[in-house]
Structures are given as C-alpha cells and as structure tokens.
Design a protein around this motif. Structure first.
Motif, PDB file in Angstrom:
ATOM      1  N   LEU A  24     -22.713 -48.004  66.914  1.00 17.90           N
ATOM      2  CA  LEU A  24     -23.608 -48.457  65.860  1.00 17.90           C
ATOM      3  C   LEU A  24     -25.053 -48.198  66.272  1.00 17.90           C
ATOM      4  O   LEU A  24     -25.447 -48.497  67.395  1.00 17.90           O
ATOM      5  N   CYS A  78     -23.196 -41.318  62.527  1.00 20.59           N
ATOM      6  CA  CYS A  78     -22.930 -42.616  63.146  1.00 20.59           C
ATOM      7  C   CYS A  78     -23.263 -43.753  62.182  1.00 20.59           C
ATOM      8  O   CYS A  78     -24.177 -43.666  61.364  1.00 20.59           O
ATOM      9  N   ALA A  79     -22.513 -44.838  62.263  1.00 13.97           N
ATOM     10  CA  ALA A  79     -22.788 -46.026  61.462  1.00 13.97           C
ATOM     11  C   ALA A  79     -24.149 -46.596  61.832  1.00 13.97           C
ATOM     12  O   ALA A  79     -24.558 -46.558  62.994  1.00 13.97           O
ATOM     13  N   CYS A  80     -24.848 -47.134  60.846  1.00 20.36           N
ATOM     14  CA  CYS A  80     -26.228 -47.560  61.048  1.00 20.36           C
ATOM     15  C   CYS A  80     -26.485 -48.922  60.407  1.00 20.36           C
ATOM     16  O   CYS A  80     -25.988 -49.218  59.322  1.00 20.36           O
ATOM     17  N   ASN A  81     -27.257 -49.745  61.111  1.00 18.91           N
ATOM     18  CA  ASN A  81     -27.726 -51.020  60.590  1.00 18.91           C
ATOM     19  C   ASN A  81     -29.249 -50.994  60.607  1.00 18.91           C
ATOM     20  O   ASN A  81     -29.864 -50.929  61.668  1.00 18.91           O
ATOM     21  N   GLU A 160     -30.396 -41.709  55.084  1.00 15.03           N
ATOM     22  CA  GLU A 160     -29.556 -40.595  54.629  1.00 15.03           C
ATOM     23  C   GLU A 160     -30.126 -39.259  55.075  1.00 15.03           C
ATOM     24  O   GLU A 160     -29.376 -38.350  55.470  1.00 15.03           O
ATOM     25  N   THR A 165     -24.921 -42.972  58.686  1.00 16.39           N
ATOM     26  CA  THR A 165     -24.112 -43.622  57.666  1.00 16.39           C
ATOM     27  C   THR A 165     -24.519 -45.086  57.567  1.00 16.39           C
ATOM     28  O   THR A 165     -24.165 -45.899  58.431  1.00 16.39           O
ATOM     29  N   LEU A 166     -25.262 -45.416  56.539  1.00 18.47           N
ATOM     30  CA  LEU A 166     -25.758 -46.777  56.395  1.00 18.47           C
ATOM     31  C   LEU A 166     -24.610 -47.735  56.076  1.00 18.47           C
ATOM     32  O   LEU A 166     -23.886 -47.554  55.111  1.00 18.47           O
ATOM     33  N   GLN A 167     -24.464 -48.778  56.912  1.00 14.20           N
ATOM     34  CA  GLN A 167     -23.443 -49.789  56.675  1.00 14.20           C
ATOM     35  C   GLN A 167     -24.035 -51.149  56.337  1.00 14.20           C
ATOM     36  O   GLN A 167     -23.467 -51.907  55.565  1.00 14.20           O
ATOM     37  N   TYR A 168     -25.178 -51.475  56.954  1.00 11.72           N
ATOM     38  CA  TYR A 168     -25.767 -52.788  56.750  1.00 11.72           C
ATOM     39  C   TYR A 168     -27.288 -52.676  56.612  1.00 11.72           C
ATOM     40  O   TYR A 168     -27.908 -51.756  57.140  1.00 11.72           O
ATOM     41  N   PRO A 314     -19.206 -56.658  63.030  1.00 11.18           N
ATOM     42  CA  PRO A 314     -18.800 -56.446  61.640  1.00 11.18           C
ATOM     43  C   PRO A 314     -18.426 -57.720  60.908  1.00 11.18           C
ATOM     44  O   PRO A 314     -18.659 -57.852  59.704  1.00 11.18           O
TER      45      PRO A 314
END
Length: 317
Positions: A24, A78-81, A160, A165-168, A314
């Motif tokens: 993350l 990668c997932a991103c907060n 973006e 990859t925006l998750q939060y 999560p």
C-alpha cells in the motif's frame, strides 16, 4: 525559515528496496510538497519499504516527478491511500442524529448545512462515530468530514495520472491514528500532536479509536533551528486535555507524542515537560517501525502522515 529552507537533498529520499507492486502506498499532498510512503507485508509483519518527499515546484505539486518516481520504483498499479491535509477539509464534532444508519449521512448533511462555506451540492461529506464512552452525557457523537468535491476530483486525477490504484481517501487524524497504533501503546490513552509551519493538530486516542481532534494556529516556523513556542503550545495542549477530561469524562492520557516538521527531542524543553502532567516525547518511529536499512529521523517526521496512510488496515474505517 520554512521547511523548504531546511530540507537537505539527502533527506528527500529513502528507497532501499526491490521493485514490487504489492502493498500500500500512502500519499499526502501538502502545501510544501508531496510525501509518499510504501508498506508491504513480509513474513506476516508490515514493513516500511520507502518514504520520499518531493518539494513543490514554483508553488505547484510535482506531479510529473511523482509519476516518474512511482514508475522507477516499480509501484505502478499499487493500491493507494491518499491522506487529505487539514487545510483541505473541515472536521466537525456533532451529536449523532437519531435516525437509522442508512439515513445518517443525509441527516448529518442538513444538520451541518450552515457550518460549511461551499454549497452542499458541491461538498462531499463523510462521517465516523466516536466511541460510546466519548460523551459524559451518553449522547452519541460523531465527526463529520466535509471537503469540496473539486478537491477530491483533483486528488483522484493526480493519483490516476501516477498510475496508482486509489482505494481509500483518509483524513490526517485517521492516518495519525494508524501511525500511533504501530509505534506506541495507546491502551491507557495518548495524545499525538503534529506540528507544522504556522499550525498544529492534536489527536487524542485510546484503544485504536479517535476520541478528540483539534487544529490550532501556532507561531512555529518549522525550521531545523526554530524553537517551539512553549507558552502557546502548552496552552493549546492544556485546553484540549481539559476538554477531554472534563467534557468527555476520560482519564488523562499516559503520554503526549510530538511529530512533524523538524521536531526533535532537544526542542521539548523542561518548561514544556513540567507544564503538563503526561510524559511528553517525540514520536519515535525509527525504533518502532520495521524497515530495511537506515532512514533519517527527519525524513520520517516529514513523511509521518503519509506513513500513517500506508499503515492503514483494510478492515479499519
């Protein structure tokens, strides 16, 4: 002197790691620059893989530089907060309306309509509840986060464009909650204070929950050689602790931890320590976080909120 005047080039980057798109990324887009950090799970433990700070260029966020760094580090996808800095949102403490959960946001929207400066149809609203014991009267309380829709859309575009990859999308208080949980024992309660040029924020936490948050102005320049304004800082902390104890019915926190721009142990004077009943210290991330290699404490302090964003679990709101 502001932060940008005191940031050696060597402190702007720490990336001793192998390329991987797992884990993350926590990102904070601040008034001075963009901080980001990456965590990954190795052997069942969460490790801090990197943290970097990119200074704004002529007052603009270094978007192109950020995109290139994400690509160079192998973080594409990668997932991103993203953690919104305090100046991008309002945090309002209100009584929870007596309505079903599915109607709560709409009820809150009308309750705070006279407290926000942007039109409601241009404002995004989210809520999170305080613990049940956070009110001496027993009245359920919640925090309402409001931010202009335009701010969030611009943030989404930047993430973006960097191919993350925006998750939060979180707020500073919750990111610092994540950080405090990782580096300190909050079972008896603690206060986490982040200090930046011209302002400070305080979060009172216990058992992983946020009980109280306050933001305040502070005549602190944020430079390496700048002293903390003792009287003003102590006054703000005392006000917060008094409200926490008297109005919320909570026991005094066991510790107060400071973090932020060029916050070092030598800046916490005997006068500050003796004016407060709780132990006052710098938030020690270097000995508490798990990471490979060495990283300068000053960079950890600079990236504290981004690191907290990258420590988000999560299952936690």
């Amino acid at each position: 002197m502001g932060m940008s005047d005191n940031l050696p080039a060597a402190l702007a980057r720490w990336s001793p790691w192998h390329k991987s798109s797992k884990g993350l990324v926590g990102v904070e887009i601040g008034s001075e620059g963009l901080a980001f950090a990456h965590t990954n799970v190795e052997g069942g433990a969460t490790k801090l893989s990197l943290c970097e700070f990119l200074l704004n260029q002529d007052g603009h966020v270094p978007e192109e530089q950020f995109r290139h760094r994400i690509e160079e580090l192998g973080l594409t996808g990668c997932a991103c907060n993203v953690v919104l800095p305090p100046h991008e949102y309002n945090l309002l403490l209100v009584e929870a309306p007596n309505v079903p959960a599915e109607e709560m946001r709409e009820a809150v929207r009308w309750r705070i309509k006279d407290l926000v400066t942007t039109p409601l149809d241009q404002t995004l609203i989210d809520i999170f509840h305080l613990p049940k014991d956070s009110s001496r009267s027993g009245t359920p309380m919640l925090y309402v986060v409001t931010t202009p829709s335009e701010t969030v859309m611009e943030t989404i575009r930047l993430i973006e464009d960097a191919n993350l990859t925006l998750q939060y999308i979180d707020v500073t208080e919750l990111a610092l909650r994540n950080l405090a949980e990782s580096v300190a024992d909050d079972q008896r309660g603690l206060a986490l204070v982040k200090l930046q040029q011209g302002r400070g924020s305080l979060s009172l936490l216990r058992h992983g929950s946020l009980y109280l948050s306050r933001q305040f102005e502070l005549p602190y320049n944020g430079g390496l050689l700048d002293d903390l304004p003792e009287d003003q800082l102590v006054l703000e902390l005392q006000r917060s602790l008094d409200y926490y104890e008297r109005q919320m019915g909570q026991a005094p926190p066991s510790a107060i931890y400071l973090c932020g721009e060029n916050i070092t142990a030598d800046k916490i004077t005997d006068s500050i320590r003796n004016s407060l009943t709780a132990n006052v210290d710098v938030l020690d991330m270097s000995s508490s976080l798990s990471f490979n290699g060495d990283v300068d404490d000053a960079l950890l302090q600079l990236c504290a909120t981004a690191i907290g964003g990258a420590l988000r679990r999560p299952e936690v709101a």
